[in-house]
Design an enzyme around this catalytic site. Structure first.
Site, PDB file in Angstrom:
ATOM      1  N   ASP A 538     -14.406  53.362 -13.531  1.00  0.00           N
ATOM      2  CA  ASP A 538     -13.521  53.495 -14.487  1.00  0.00           C
ATOM      3  C   ASP A 538     -13.630  52.768 -15.780  1.00  0.00           C
ATOM      4  O   ASP A 538     -14.239  51.703 -15.828  1.00  0.00           O
ATOM      5  CB  ASP A 538     -12.117  52.571 -13.906  1.00  0.00           C
ATOM      6  CG  ASP A 538     -10.896  52.575 -14.683  1.00  0.00           C
ATOM      7  OD1 ASP A 538     -10.740  53.858 -15.094  1.00  0.00           O
ATOM      8  OD2 ASP A 538      -9.868  51.992 -14.304  1.00  0.00           O
ATOM      9  N   LYS A 612      -0.747  44.124 -19.749  1.00  0.00           N
ATOM     10  CA  LYS A 612      -1.544  44.990 -19.518  1.00  0.00           C
ATOM     11  C   LYS A 612      -0.885  46.228 -20.142  1.00  0.00           C
ATOM     12  O   LYS A 612      -1.775  47.005 -20.729  1.00  0.00           O
ATOM     13  CB  LYS A 612      -1.888  45.003 -18.042  1.00  0.00           C
ATOM     14  CG  LYS A 612      -2.917  46.167 -17.811  1.00  0.00           C
ATOM     15  CD  LYS A 612      -3.526  46.305 -16.319  1.00  0.00           C
ATOM     16  CE  LYS A 612      -4.261  47.496 -16.291  1.00  0.00           C
ATOM     17  NZ  LYS A 612      -4.669  47.640 -14.639  1.00  0.00           N
ATOM     18  N   ASP A 776     -10.192  59.068 -17.617  1.00  0.00           N
ATOM     19  CA  ASP A 776     -11.398  58.011 -17.866  1.00  0.00           C
ATOM     20  C   ASP A 776     -12.113  57.108 -16.480  1.00  0.00           C
ATOM     21  O   ASP A 776     -12.159  55.995 -16.756  1.00  0.00           O
ATOM     22  CB  ASP A 776     -10.833  56.934 -18.849  1.00  0.00           C
ATOM     23  CG  ASP A 776      -9.370  56.196 -18.346  1.00  0.00           C
ATOM     24  OD1 ASP A 776      -9.012  56.660 -16.979  1.00  0.00           O
ATOM     25  OD2 ASP A 776      -8.692  55.579 -18.740  1.00  0.00           O
TER      26      ASP A 776
END
Length: 838
Positions: A538, A612, A776
């Site tokens: 990742d 986050k 991603d």
């Protein structure tokens, strides 16, 4: 077993039947307004009805037939203000009320007519008049509540939405009870008044051509005696029924339902030639690039070799259903509830107090009985909410498990892919998906296994287990060690996941359990073991990685792990943790605020999880207002700050989001500069007369960004779950604000898509043919991960060394200002960064 052609024809027929049943189910249950034809009916009748109401109310005629006039006349509130603090004019308030009445009336008439027609040959008029009048009455009551106590009203409505409460009778009972409790004095209508309003509105809809009304003499039998009775019958007009049938048949014919393939999908040889095997399914999925019809020629005329090669490689990946995991989940579902697993056991309904009988009034209860009664009512309400949430989750769970069982015996399955206008790749499927939820991914494994014969293969297999558990902020060697340290626990999870259920606390519990089952097999069979588990790597806040790379930003490069750590024993840099520390420092440097939010947040402590999502979504266009919403939805409403009063959630989140903005700006300066430049460039391009913005990505994909203005008429209603009806038409005028807001996220998404394309093609050329790719997050077999790890870095560096993407964007138009200056980041250090993708 079915062939691919047979499976597609079965899937095509199933999709049609599923939609037909959904439409019929809605109609039978009074839910016709949820069907796809409802918007067309609204567009045709709502605004004309609102205008008729306005004219009738403004110029009422004398007589009994005008009894509806005082009931429907709009009330002017001189204290009502808009978002800018300006008093809303009386005419605007009246228009809003008449449009709400019209919408509620059309909606109610549509639902009632179709529901009544399903029960009998002719629709009973009295029930329809009564329903329309009651709907408008409810809208009137809720409007009174919203005007008197707006904050409480919207809090209650949002709470019922959160609890998935859709029953109108229940909503009205709750709202009236809470309103009276808080001093709201309702002006109510009797049944005769409701019928008067309903009759008037039905008559107006008949004049507009939505309804047919007729007085019919019918024979009635009562007590053995026959008599003639005149009844009112109301139906939708033939024209409206034809419209409904036309839209329903179109939707039934064209609503897609997609499943995995049992043979490799057809390679895409052009943007409209590939994918599914049969004409029926190709009609539902005709294009490799999903975009606006006006821009399809842009893709047809461009060289798409790289994109088609990558998509075709992904479509040829062999998968199969992970039967061990499927059976384990079935066993767990018998006893446990989880986020994605709904147990077969029913939640027991709270038991009614033994002393509670129907004849007992609340006023006659003792104080202890009243406390017990309130506690029981609260528990019952929570039980109903839990049951609705469980029902919603169970549909997803049983769908995934049903698809898994359908394909469990096929030796390999495949997926059709498509790309969006930015080049991002997506799987076209239902139930199970390599890009899906934790359960949907866990139910899949590669169709071919690879041995773990090299140390790197063994290490990456172990790293995957640690990552799925959530131990992913440690060094790579420490993640391998974590598996060795937890060997006994992992083996116990695999042996008996029902009774040894600590695996449920993992970050990705079901994928972790699937890995545990493989780990056990590895321990048993050693070198004979073949791993089918995808090993994903990742990106570390990948959007910011791309911005940092294109501007050679050393500060952002350090924060997002473009650069290797100075000490090989250092853990990965955590940009989320770094931002949380900066926000803490900002709070510590400030004076206490009057509301006390500074001290509340400091005492609570700021964590990476709190910040986050705002940090992660910054490259994709999120702003401070969105960050406050994220803090409320992702953190506060999840119960992660129990000491904070729920009434203060929004204020506390807004307070923190302002400090969060300062901390983010200090961390990713270059990304913010690039986003600002792109936004200003979009404004300049449109000012020059362009109606779309184009650029070519490093993989050669031609991005075309288009956004059009819409003529939109918004009607606010209180009754329908505070729903907002939009009556809109597209225009040929460019929507500049959407271009400006969309350019930065679309640009960076096109770059991560380009990176993925080039990685797949490079890896395929080197013999790697198993891919688990999600924007991603790149994965393959453990046996090939070491090489894919290198390819990811080589392609990324090569992509940004060959392409100055901002300068190429500028040069395509010529009149744009120079992009932000580049920094001093040594991009080739990415090749040695272990945590760039890990």
């Amino acid at each position: 077993m079915l062939t691919q052609a047979e499976l597609e024809l079965e899937t095509y027929a199933f999709g049609q039947e599923r939609m037909r049943k959904a439409i019929e189910r809605n109609e039978e249950n009074g839910g016709a307004p949820n069907n796809p034809y409802a918007q067309a009916v609204y567009r045709r009748f709502v605004l004309p009805l609102a205008e008729r109401i306005r004219v009738d109310i403004d110029k009422p005629r004398i007589g009994r037939a005008q009894a509806h006039v005082p009931l429907l006349r709009a009330k002017f509130d001189p204290e009502r203000k808009d978002k800018r603090g300006r008093v809303v004019p009386a005419e605007d308030q009246a228009t809003e009320w008449y449009e709400a009445v019209a919408f509620v009336a059309v909606r109610g008439a549509l639902a009632a007519c179709i529901a009544e027609q399903g029960k009998r040959e002719r629709a009973a008029g009295r029930e329809i008049v009564k329903q329309v009048g009651t709907n408008v009455y409810h809208e009137y009551l809720l409007t009174q509540f919203a005007d008197a106590e707006p904050t409480l009203f919207y809090h209650l409505m949002n709470d019922m939405d959160r609890k998935l409460s859709v029953n109108e009778t229940h909503r009205m009972t709750v709202m009236k009870m809470q309103g009276r409790k808080n001093g709201v004095e309702f002006h109510e209508w009797g049944q005769a008044q409701r019928d008067q309003v309903g009759g008037y509105l039905v008559d107006q809809l008949a004049q507009l051509g939505m309804l047919d009304t007729a007085l019919v003499n019918e024979v009635a039998v009562s007590g053995g005696r026959r008599s003639m009775k005149t009844n009112l019958h109301i139906t939708l007009t033939e024209e409206v029924r034809a419209l409904i049938n036309q839209i329903s048949e179109f939707v039934i014919e064209s609503t897609p339902y997609f499943l995995p393939c049992v043979e490799p999908p057809k390679d895409w040889t052009d943007v409209d030639n590939g994918g599914f095997h049969t004409n029926e399914m190709r009609r539902l999925h005709p294009w490799m690039v999903k975009t606006y019809a006006q821009t399809r020629d842009d893709y047809r005329s461009q060289e798409m070799h790289n994109e088609m090669a990558a998509v075709n490689a992904l479509q040829r990946v062999k998968w199969r259903i992970n039967k061990r995991l499927m059976e384990a989940v079935s066993s767990v579902a018998k006893v446990h509830d989880m986020e994605e697993i709904i147990s077969q056991a029913e939640l027991p309904k709270p038991r009614k107090p033994d002393w509670l009988v129907k004849s007992l009034n609340k006023e006659d209860m003792t104080d202890p009985q009243q406390r017990e009664f309130k506690k029981w009512k609260r528990e019952v309400a929570e039980w109903h909410t839990d049951e609705r949430i469980r029902s919603k989750k169970s549909n997803r769970f049983y769908n995934a498990m049903g698809v898994a069982r359908k394909f469990a015996e096929y030796p390999s399955i495949y997926f059709v892919y498509f790309v969006d206008f930015r080049g991002r790749k997506y799987v076209q499927t239902t139930g199970v998906s390599p890009q899906g939820s934790d359960l949907q991914k866990a139910l899949l494994e590669f169709g071919e296994g690879k041995p773990l014969h090299t140390q790197s293969a063994k290490d990456w297999f172990c790293i995957t287990g640690a990552n799925r558990w959530g131990y992913d902020k440690a060094t790579l060697p420490d993640r391998v060690k974590w598996v060795a340290d937890h060997h006994d626990s992992i083996m116990s999870f695999a042996a008996d996941p029902v009774n040894n259920d600590e695996w449920k606390t993992a970050d990705k519990p079901l994928q972790f359990l699937a890995w545990c089952l493989e780990y056990e097999q590895w321990q048993v069979f050693g070198d004979r073991f073949l791993s089918r588990c995808a090993v994903p790597m990742d990106g570390s806040c990948n959007g910011l990685q791309n911005f940092s790379a294109m501007l050679r930003d050393a500060v952002g490069g350090v924060a997002t792990n473009l650069l290797p750590p100075k000490n090989p024993y250092d853990v990965p840099n955590d940009i989320y943790g770094l931002v949380a520390q900066l926000v803490t420092a900002i709070l510590e440097s400030e004076e206490d605020d009057a509301e006390g939010f500074r001290r509340l947040w400091l005492d609570h402590g700021l964590t990476r999880n709190l910040v986050k999502r705002p940090v992660m979504t910054l490259p994709y266009g999120s702003k401070q207002s969105s960050w406050a919403d994220f803090i409320v939805s992702d953190y506060l409403r999840e119960g992660k700050f129990p000491a904070l009063d729920k009434k203060l959630y929004e204020q506390a989140a807004r307070f923190l989001s302002k400090r969060l903005g300062v901390a983010i700006a200090d961390t990713v300066v270059a990304a913010a500069d690039a986003m600002t430049w792109l936004q200003r460039s979009s404004t300049a391009i449109l000012r020059e007369g362009y109606d779309r913005i184009r650029w070519i990505t490093p993989s050669g994909f031609p991005v075309t960004q288009v956004y059009w203005e819409t003529e939109e008429h918004r009607i606010n209603t209180k009754l329908c779950g505070n729903a907002k009806l939009s009556i809109r038409r597209s225009t040929d005028e460019v929507k500049k604000s959407r271009h400006r807001n969309g350019i930065a996220p679309n640009f960076v998404h096109s770059l991560d898509a380009s990176h993925l394309t080039l990685v797949v093609n490079r890896a395929k050329a080197e013999g790697i043919d198993a891919f688990a790719m999600i924007h991603d997050d790149y994965g393959t077999h453990a046996a090939h991960t070491a090489r894919l790890y290198e390819i990811i870095r080589e392609v990324f560096v090569d992509m940004y060394e060959r392409h100055d993407v901002l300068e190429e964007f500028r040069a395509a138009y010529g009149f744009l200002p120079d992009p932000p200056a580049m920094g001093d980041l040594d991009l080739r250090q990415v090749l040695d960064s272990p945590y760039f993708f890990s």
